[in-house]
Design an enzyme around this catalytic site. Structure first.
Site, PDB file in Angstrom:
ATOM      1  N   ARG A 266       0.373  -1.657  -0.184  1.00 55.04           N
ATOM      2  CA  ARG A 266       0.124   0.023   0.159  1.00 55.04           C
ATOM      3  C   ARG A 266       0.972   1.277   0.094  1.00 55.04           C
ATOM      4  NH1 ARG A 266      -4.087  -3.038   4.076  1.00 55.04           N
ATOM      5  NH2 ARG A 266      -5.745  -4.106   2.509  1.00 55.04           N
ATOM      6  N   TYR A 404      -7.167  -1.604  -6.335  1.00 49.01           N
ATOM      7  CA  TYR A 404      -6.131  -2.977  -6.492  1.00 49.01           C
ATOM      8  C   TYR A 404      -5.369  -2.328  -4.450  1.00 49.01           C
ATOM      9  CZ  TYR A 404      -2.582  -1.311  -9.623  1.00 49.01           C
ATOM     10  OH  TYR A 404      -1.806  -0.753  -9.903  1.00 49.01           O
ATOM     11  N   GLU A 405      -4.763  -3.916  -4.427  1.00 48.40           N
ATOM     12  CA  GLU A 405      -3.754  -3.446  -2.571  1.00 48.40           C
ATOM     13  C   GLU A 405      -4.953  -2.849  -1.975  1.00 48.40           C
ATOM     14  OE1 GLU A 405      -0.856  -3.771  -2.407  1.00 48.40           O
ATOM     15  OE2 GLU A 405      -0.081  -3.639  -4.480  1.00 48.40           O
ATOM     16  N   GLY A 406      -6.717  -3.508  -1.717  1.00 48.30           N
ATOM     17  CA  GLY A 406      -7.791  -2.979  -1.257  1.00 48.30           C
ATOM     18  C   GLY A 406      -8.262  -1.594  -1.800  1.00 48.30           C
TER      19      GLY A 406
END
Ligand SMILES: Cc1cc2nc3c(=O)[nH]c(=O)nc-3n(C[C@H](O)[C@H](O)[C@H](O)COP(=O)(O)OP(=O)(O)OC[C@H]3O[C@@H](n4cnc5c(N)ncnc54)[C@H](O)[C@@H]3O)c2cc1C
Length: 597
Positions: A266, A404-406
């Site tokens: 992140r 993406y990446e949460g």
């Protein structure tokens, strides 16, 4: 430099001496930055069009070259094939290497972040010695197989199974993974699967050889809105054998591994949005200075100047926050190493300590790149909508960074959720300061006019007051809903917004203050204006979110008292002049014909 641990900025008085800024890169880092920028300008930017043609081979070729340059293992220690330069340098390389295209940025991020870090953070010595040199050299590309058709944000709900063979030597993996970046050319997969009825998934590292596929089949390349040359495929496992020694850490710990690896992913994604935003501003101002309408370059128009100023201000803040947190992480790692911890333990602890900052930066920086590219299109007018101009692909590429990446929703929820967890575990005292603020609401405020002659002193005081806003609303939210708080998502999102705005505005102010100290107030005029504008925007956004929270959880006299507190905590003694600030910022960018901060 005082150590401000993760989340503690909310209760500490952070000074410029306590933060690192990108203007403080050392000689080695400056040289590294130059080498990356030179590579991008020579090998990548001129061929940018190839990324729009689904030229996956081009992305792969660049990844191998980047590996040869030693840039795939910047902070990995030398014994594992890296260059052992530390986390700030990793962020720097991620920042500049991701500037030309989201396709390359994604391939790089997936490989060096979630593709490599699970092994570095959780691998045994043998696993690290086997896999990391292959990954850091670019000999093999990494991919991370977590998401499934039915398990996205709820990543621990995956249905892929791992069953131990009768001889106890292998696990057989069966299942389907989806949206796997680099899948088309990766040879090392991090795979998450569930053993029996375990509560949590388990992580494995898997070699993939396309000539001997071991039950692995790849879906076709996904047709996507953007990052057209980032390989994204489904991965199917059909009785795929993984030797037991390829399990990462222990059974049932995969979810923890997934989350901790995402902490690194992140913050690196925040960095990946930086130079992309800087380049877009540069392209935009060049166009605005050249494009004549009504007998004037459009850069002379206030409407365009306001855009350039807002784009620069958000980018300046993203840069300030990203490198501030990167250095905090680096310092934390160094202090743990000095205590005798291993590299692995130190990094793991440091990334988890600053997980809140990583989530906040991912949100802010990704939304900045989306905002900047959107305004970039607007500055280009009709031309911005054309595939011929660089804005169109930049806008499409930026869109994925919010997913993406949460997703940004998940990261916002985590931002406040993780802070509460810290407070509940007792590793941070949030309740004490919140009660102090609660008490102060009924006290008569001081009407003394403080001395604001020192540079940015009123702004710093405003930051301190905004922290009180956060403590006021979060204290009341916890008091009202206790353990049920996470059911009140909109309230949690409002609290997260306040946290993010404070961190970003504070980072801007401290960075500008430090630059002024390193140069002069005159030389730092643009940066000071951006810090002031950043704060002005934060005050507005925080007021709006805090008001919604107050309306939600209070009524009558209590509501009145909290609204009065909010008014007091968001009131300037000397109002800023946002229109003048935007002019100051825009004129610098226009004069330099590039993003110049
Ligand atoms: C181009 C691309 C590359 C990717 N690369 C990889 C990769 O390399 N490896 C990998 O494992 N995955 C990868 N992903 C998957 C990515 O991480 C997921 O798409 C993402 O986590 C969201 O999951 P989802 O798509 O299932 O959406 P969902 O989880 O279904 O979410 C849909 C919407 O609901 C919201 N939502 C979901 N749960 C909640 C909640 N509890 N509270 C509030 N809102 C909620 C989300 O924010 C979102 O707005 C990639 C995805 C894409 C598109």
């Amino acid at each position: 430099m005082k150590t401000i641990k993760g989340g503690q900025y909310l209760i500490e008085n952070v000074q410029k001496e306590d933060i690192f800024i990108s203007e403080e890169f050392n000689e080695e880092q400056r040289m590294m930055k130059e080498a990356v920028v030179e590579f991008m300008d020579r090998e990548v930017w001129p061929q940018k069009d190839r990324f729009e043609q689904k030229d996956y081979a081009f992305t792969e070729e660049l990844m191998r070259k980047i590996g040869k340059m030693g840039l795939l293992g910047v902070s990995i220690p030398e014994q594992y094939g890296g260059v052992g330069m530390g986390f700030v340098s990793t962020m720097l390389v991620t920042d500049y290497i991701s500037s030309a295209s989201g396709s390359l940025g994604t391939a790089f991020g997936a490989h060096t972040g979630i593709g490599t870090m699970p092994i570095f953070l959780y691998g045994t010595e043998e696993q690290k010695l086997k896999y990391l040199p292959q990954l850091t050299s670019g000999e093999k590309i990494g991919a991370y197989c977590l998401t499934e058709p039915g398990a996205g944000s709820d990543a621990n709900s995956g249905k892929t199974t791992a069953v131990l063979t009768d001889d106890g030597k292998n696990y057989l993996i069966n299942g389907q993974k989806m949206w796997i970046s680099n899948a088309g050319f990766a040879e090392i997969f991090i795979v998450f699967a569930r053993i029996e009825d375990d509560k949590n998934i388990t992580a494995f590292v898997l070699d993939y050889d396309k000539d001997n596929p071991n039950g692995i089949t790849l879906g076709a390349e996904e047709d996507k809105l953007g990052i057209k040359s980032s390989s994204t495929r489904q991965v199917f496992f059909n009785d795929t054998k993984i030797p037991v020694e390829n399990m990462l850490s222990e059974r049932n710990t995969g979810f923890k591994i997934a989350l901790n690896s995402l902490n690194v992913g992140r913050i690196k994604l925040a960095a990946a949005c930086l130079d992309a935003s800087r380049r877009i501003i540069t392209e935009s101002v060049k166009y605005a200075n050249n494009r004549i309408q009504f007998n004037s370059p459009i850069s002379k128009f206030g409407a365009i100047q306001a855009k350039l100023a807002d784009m620069s201000t958000r980018t300046f803040a993203s840069d300030a926050g990203s490198y501030r947190a990167a250095k905090d992480i680096q310092n934390y790692i160094d202090s743990l190493l000095a205590e005798g911890k291993s590299h692995q333990e130190a990094e793991l602890e440091a990334f988890s300590e600053y997980a809140i900052e990583a989530a906040m930066l991912k949100v802010y920086s990704s939304e900045t790149s989306q905002f900047v590219s959107d305004e970039g299109i607007q500055i280009f007018g009709g031309m911005g909508f054309s595939e011929e101009a660089p804005m169109e692909s930049a806008w499409r590429d930026a869109r994925i960074t919010r997913i993406y990446e949460g997703t940004n929703e998940i990261n916002r929820l985590l931002t406040f959720g993780m802070l509460l967890k810290k407070a509940m575990k007792g590793s941070m005292d949030l309740l004490g300061p919140a009660m102090e603020v609660g008490k102060s609401l009924t006290e008569i405020p001081s009407f003394e006019q403080p001395d604001y002659s020192e540079l940015l002193s009123e702004e710093k005081e405003m930051i301190a007051k905004l922290k009180k806003v956060f403590l006021m609303i979060s204290g009341k939210a916890v008091q009202t809903y206790g353990m049920e708080l996470e059911q009140h998502q909109q309230l949690v999102l409002a609290a997260a917004e306040v946290m993010i705005e404070i961190y970003m505005a504070e980072s801007s102010i401290l960075r500008a203050d430090k630059i002024a100290m390193m140069t002069s107030e005159t030389a730092a005029e643009g940066q000071i204006a951006m810090a002031k504008l950043s704060l002005y925007n934060a005050v507005n956004k925080i007021s709006e979110n805090a008001k919604e929270a107050i309306f939600y959880f209070s009524e009558g006299d209590e509501e009145k008292m909290m609204l009065m507190g909010l008014k007091r905590f968001t009131k300037y003694a000397n109002n800023p002049n946002p229109i003048e600030l935007r002019k100051t910022i825009a004129l610098k960018v226009i004069e330099e014909n590039k993003y110049c901060f």
